[in-house]
Design a protein around this motif. Structure first.
Motif, PDB file in Angstrom:
ATOM      1  N   ASN A   1       0.667  -1.277  -0.286  1.00 42.56           N
ATOM      2  CA  ASN A   1       0.280   0.044  -0.236  1.00 42.56           C
ATOM      3  C   ASN A   1       0.681   1.558  -0.345  1.00 42.56           C
ATOM      4  N   VAL A   2       0.407   1.855  -1.222  1.00 41.58           N
ATOM      5  CA  VAL A   2       1.258   3.426  -1.022  1.00 41.58           C
ATOM      6  C   VAL A   2       0.327   4.063  -1.255  1.00 41.58           C
ATOM      7  N   ALA A   3       1.403   5.374  -0.297  1.00 42.88           N
ATOM      8  CA  ALA A   3       0.364   6.740  -0.185  1.00 42.88           C
ATOM      9  C   ALA A   3       0.791   7.426  -0.943  1.00 42.88           C
ATOM     10  N   ILE A   4       0.634   7.875  -2.010  1.00 41.88           N
ATOM     11  CA  ILE A   4       1.205   9.461  -2.935  1.00 41.88           C
ATOM     12  C   ILE A   4       0.938  10.591  -2.493  1.00 41.88           C
ATOM     13  N   ILE A   5       1.428  11.072  -1.388  1.00 39.73           N
ATOM     14  CA  ILE A   5       0.781  12.913  -1.150  1.00 39.73           C
ATOM     15  C   ILE A   5       1.131  13.819  -2.641  1.00 39.73           C
ATOM     16  N   MET A   6       0.378  14.722  -2.211  1.00 42.64           N
ATOM     17  CA  MET A   6      -0.012  16.002  -3.562  1.00 42.64           C
ATOM     18  C   MET A   6       0.051  16.848  -2.811  1.00 42.64           C
ATOM     19  N   GLY A   7      -0.176  17.895  -3.175  1.00 41.55           N
ATOM     20  CA  GLY A   7      -1.159  19.154  -3.388  1.00 41.55           C
ATOM     21  C   GLY A   7       0.579  19.797  -2.347  1.00 41.55           C
ATOM     22  N   GLY A   8       0.341  20.420  -0.996  1.00 37.41           N
ATOM     23  CA  GLY A   8       1.066  20.943  -0.119  1.00 37.41           C
ATOM     24  C   GLY A   8       0.388  22.365  -0.230  1.00 37.41           C
TER      25      GLY A   8
ATOM     26  N   ILE B   1      -3.398  10.696  -2.226  1.00 35.20           N
ATOM     27  CA  ILE B   1      -3.487  11.916  -0.643  1.00 35.20           C
ATOM     28  C   ILE B   1      -3.569  13.168  -1.279  1.00 35.20           C
ATOM     29  N   HIS B   2      -4.416  13.980  -1.356  1.00 34.44           N
ATOM     30  CA  HIS B   2      -4.361  15.381  -1.401  1.00 34.44           C
ATOM     31  C   HIS B   2      -4.139  15.836   0.439  1.00 34.44           C
ATOM     32  N   ILE B   3      -3.058  16.968   0.181  1.00 32.82           N
ATOM     33  CA  ILE B   3      -2.743  17.074   1.502  1.00 32.82           C
ATOM     34  C   ILE B   3      -2.730  18.806   0.973  1.00 32.82           C
ATOM     35  N   LEU B   4      -4.037  19.141   1.206  1.00 35.92           N
ATOM     36  CA  LEU B   4      -4.100  20.640   1.222  1.00 35.92           C
ATOM     37  C   LEU B   4      -4.502  21.624   2.764  1.00 35.92           C
ATOM     38  N   LYS B   5      -4.140  22.656   2.975  1.00 35.61           N
ATOM     39  CA  LYS B   5      -4.009  23.060   4.601  1.00 35.61           C
ATOM     40  C   LYS B   5      -5.579  22.808   4.499  1.00 35.61           C
ATOM     41  N   GLU B   6      -6.815  23.122   3.893  1.00 33.43           N
ATOM     42  CA  GLU B   6      -7.804  23.009   4.323  1.00 33.43           C
ATOM     43  C   GLU B   6      -8.423  21.964   5.114  1.00 33.43           C
ATOM     44  N   LYS B   7      -7.909  20.384   4.258  1.00 35.27           N
ATOM     45  CA  LYS B   7      -8.303  18.804   4.103  1.00 35.27           C
ATOM     46  C   LYS B   7      -6.854  17.847   4.198  1.00 35.27           C
TER      47      LYS B   7
ATOM     48  N   ASN C   1       6.939  10.331  -1.948  1.00 34.88           N
ATOM     49  CA  ASN C   1       6.365  12.023  -1.559  1.00 34.88           C
ATOM     50  C   ASN C   1       6.560  12.992  -2.630  1.00 34.88           C
ATOM     51  N   ALA C   2       5.860  13.198  -2.886  1.00 33.62           N
ATOM     52  CA  ALA C   2       5.089  15.233  -4.722  1.00 33.62           C
ATOM     53  C   ALA C   2       4.926  16.013  -4.520  1.00 33.62           C
ATOM     54  N   ILE C   3       4.852  16.136  -3.096  1.00 37.18           N
ATOM     55  CA  ILE C   3       4.782  17.411  -2.617  1.00 37.18           C
ATOM     56  C   ILE C   3       6.133  18.589  -2.952  1.00 37.18           C
ATOM     57  N   HIS C   4       5.560  19.876  -4.028  1.00 44.39           N
ATOM     58  CA  HIS C   4       6.615  20.708  -4.043  1.00 44.39           C
ATOM     59  C   HIS C   4       6.402  21.696  -3.139  1.00 44.39           C
ATOM     60  N   GLY C   5       7.378  22.031  -2.200  1.00 46.50           N
ATOM     61  CA  GLY C   5       7.228  23.220  -1.109  1.00 46.50           C
ATOM     62  C   GLY C   5       6.774  22.419   0.049  1.00 46.50           C
ATOM     63  N   SER C   6       6.470  24.176   0.443  1.00 46.37           N
ATOM     64  CA  SER C   6       6.095  23.448   2.436  1.00 46.37           C
ATOM     65  C   SER C   6       4.215  22.543   2.208  1.00 46.37           C
ATOM     66  N   PRO C   7       3.813  21.430   2.690  1.00 46.38           N
ATOM     67  CA  PRO C   7       5.195  20.797   4.011  1.00 46.38           C
ATOM     68  C   PRO C   7       6.203  19.340   3.364  1.00 46.38           C
TER      69      PRO C   7
ATOM     70  N   GLU D   1       8.654  19.536   1.222  1.00 44.74           N
ATOM     71  CA  GLU D   1       9.753  19.910   1.148  1.00 44.74           C
ATOM     72  C   GLU D   1      10.755  20.846   2.361  1.00 44.74           C
ATOM     73  N   ASP D   2       9.368  20.499   2.916  1.00 44.88           N
ATOM     74  CA  ASP D   2      10.645  21.197   4.127  1.00 44.88           C
ATOM     75  C   ASP D   2      11.079  20.518   5.555  1.00 44.88           C
ATOM     76  N   GLY D   3      10.682  19.144   5.651  1.00 42.55           N
ATOM     77  CA  GLY D   3      10.970  18.932   6.868  1.00 42.55           C
ATOM     78  C   GLY D   3       9.774  18.396   7.461  1.00 42.55           C
ATOM     79  N   LEU D   4       8.370  18.932   7.358  1.00 48.10           N
ATOM     80  CA  LEU D   4       7.572  19.062   8.410  1.00 48.10           C
ATOM     81  C   LEU D   4       6.762  17.397   8.177  1.00 48.10           C
ATOM     82  N   MET D   5       7.255  16.579   6.752  1.00 43.17           N
ATOM     83  CA  MET D   5       6.056  16.040   6.600  1.00 43.17           C
ATOM     84  C   MET D   5       7.023  14.680   6.710  1.00 43.17           C
ATOM     85  N   GLN D   6       7.948  14.758   6.577  1.00 41.02           N
ATOM     86  CA  GLN D   6       9.627  13.333   7.085  1.00 41.02           C
ATOM     87  C   GLN D   6       9.219  13.506   8.636  1.00 41.02           C
ATOM     88  N   ALA D   7       9.537  15.109   9.045  1.00 42.85           N
ATOM     89  CA  ALA D   7       9.038  14.639  10.575  1.00 42.85           C
ATOM     90  C   ALA D   7       8.059  13.539  10.969  1.00 42.85           C
TER      91      ALA D   7
END
Length: 327
Positions: free
Chosen positions: A4-11, A40-46, A80-86, A88-94
């Motif tokens: 199972n692979v979650a492809i995170i995108m958006g930011g 998986i859409h990682i967005l400010k609102e959801k 991880n396919a998110i360019h910019g925060s969160p 590419e800046d370490g937040l999701m990695q942590a």
């Protein structure tokens, strides 16, 4: 059993639309016989899982799982396919390290460091990696235009310190245009870097972990139709991206060794793409991207193809590398 692979995108940054395209490309090219891929859409609102019918299912942030009407989903690996925060800046990695979930990009410290152009170049300087003369400003600092010009000259580049895809960047030819360029950069970030203009050949060098080894991909030469390699040049076809680059064997060897040195000294994992400008035969580093674009038009996939690596193989290798990590 499939993985199972979650492809995170958006930011959360101005790059989110590009990230959504990159994530979709990863989804389209992953081998569905080996992987269950989830967008998986990682967005400010959801944070949501978007299924094949475009229905959205909330992500449980406590353990990064998803419950749908028919199943409960947990993930073996995050791509991880998110360019910019969160992303590419370490937040999701942590976050994923705390949860004990494997992920394809570098660790949180390396992501945070490389996302900060000023800090990255400072850390690499003792290794003999050169960069342009620069001047730093933080939001609220007094802007001393004469002091800036004395330090970097004209023309110069004004850049947001922590932003990608050329958002917030301006090339400044005259003192009168400096204040507007600084304002534009501060709209993207509260820190900026102002750099001297380097007149030379611009190249992009991809370095990846592939089949357990650090691999430097064929070098790409950037020839922009615009004044510099801006957003339109990157994403709207206003540039030529020539792979392999039209540089001498000596230049190619030099920049290959420097890109690999930076990758290894920073203890990187996953994908990276570093930008350089040659001044005569000496490459000057501009920046390093740890979540480079993965669209079909993006530079890293072009370089991988030139190396005989398909997009499917490129993405699959990143997942296996992540899963084999001990920590």
């Amino acid at each position: 059993m499939k993985i199972n692979v979650a492809i995170i995108m958006g930011g959360y940054s101005s790059e989110y639309k590009i990230s959504l395209i990159s994530g979709q490309v990863v989804y389209d090219h992953l081998n569905k016989e080996k992987f269950n891929a989830f967008k998986i859409h990682i967005l400010k609102e959801k944070w949501v899982y978007v299924d094949e019918n475009d229905r959205e299912h909330p992500v449980n942030k406590d353990d990064f799982s998803v419950d749908t009407p028919t199943e409960s989903i947990k993930f073996d690996c995050v791509f991880n396919a998110i360019h910019g925060s969160p992303g590419e800046d370490g937040l999701m990695q942590a976050y994923f390290e705390l949860l004990g979930i494997k992920q394809t990009s570098c660790d949180y410290y390396q992501a945070s460091l490389t996302f900060n152009k000023r800090d990255l170049l400072s850390v690499l300087k003792p290794y003999g990696i050169k960069s342009a003369a620069s001047y730093y400003l933080n939001l609220g600092d007094e802007i001393r235009e004469d002091e800036i010009i004395a330090a970097v000259g004209l023309p110069c580049f004004v850049k947001a310190n922590k932003a990608g895809s050329s958002f917030g960047i301006s090339k400044v030819y005259e003192k009168e245009a400096l204040a507007k360029a600084i304002e534009k950069a501060f709209a993207e970030d509260n820190e900026i870097i102002i750099e001297a203009f380097l007149n030379g050949t611009e190249v992009s060098v991809g370095v990846i972990k592939y089949q357990g080894q650090t691999k430097v991909l064929p070098i790409t030469e950037i020839v922009s139709e615009n004044d510099f390699f801006d957003y339109a040049a990157k994403y709207e076809g206003k540039s030529q991206e020539i792979t392999p680059a039209r540089i001498s064997d000596q230049q190619a060897l030099r920049v290959t060794n420097i890109a690999k040195l930076a990758y290894e000294r920073l203890k990187m994992r996953g994908f990276s793409r570093s930008e350089f400008i040659f001044v005569e035969d000496e490459p000057y580093m501009l920046e390093m991207n740890t979540t480079p674009g993965l669209t079909t038009e993006s530079i890293l996939p072009q370089q991988a193809q030139a190396a005989g690596i398909s997009m499917s193989e490129l993405f699959e290798s990143a997942i296996w590398e992540a899963l084999e990590q001990n920590n």
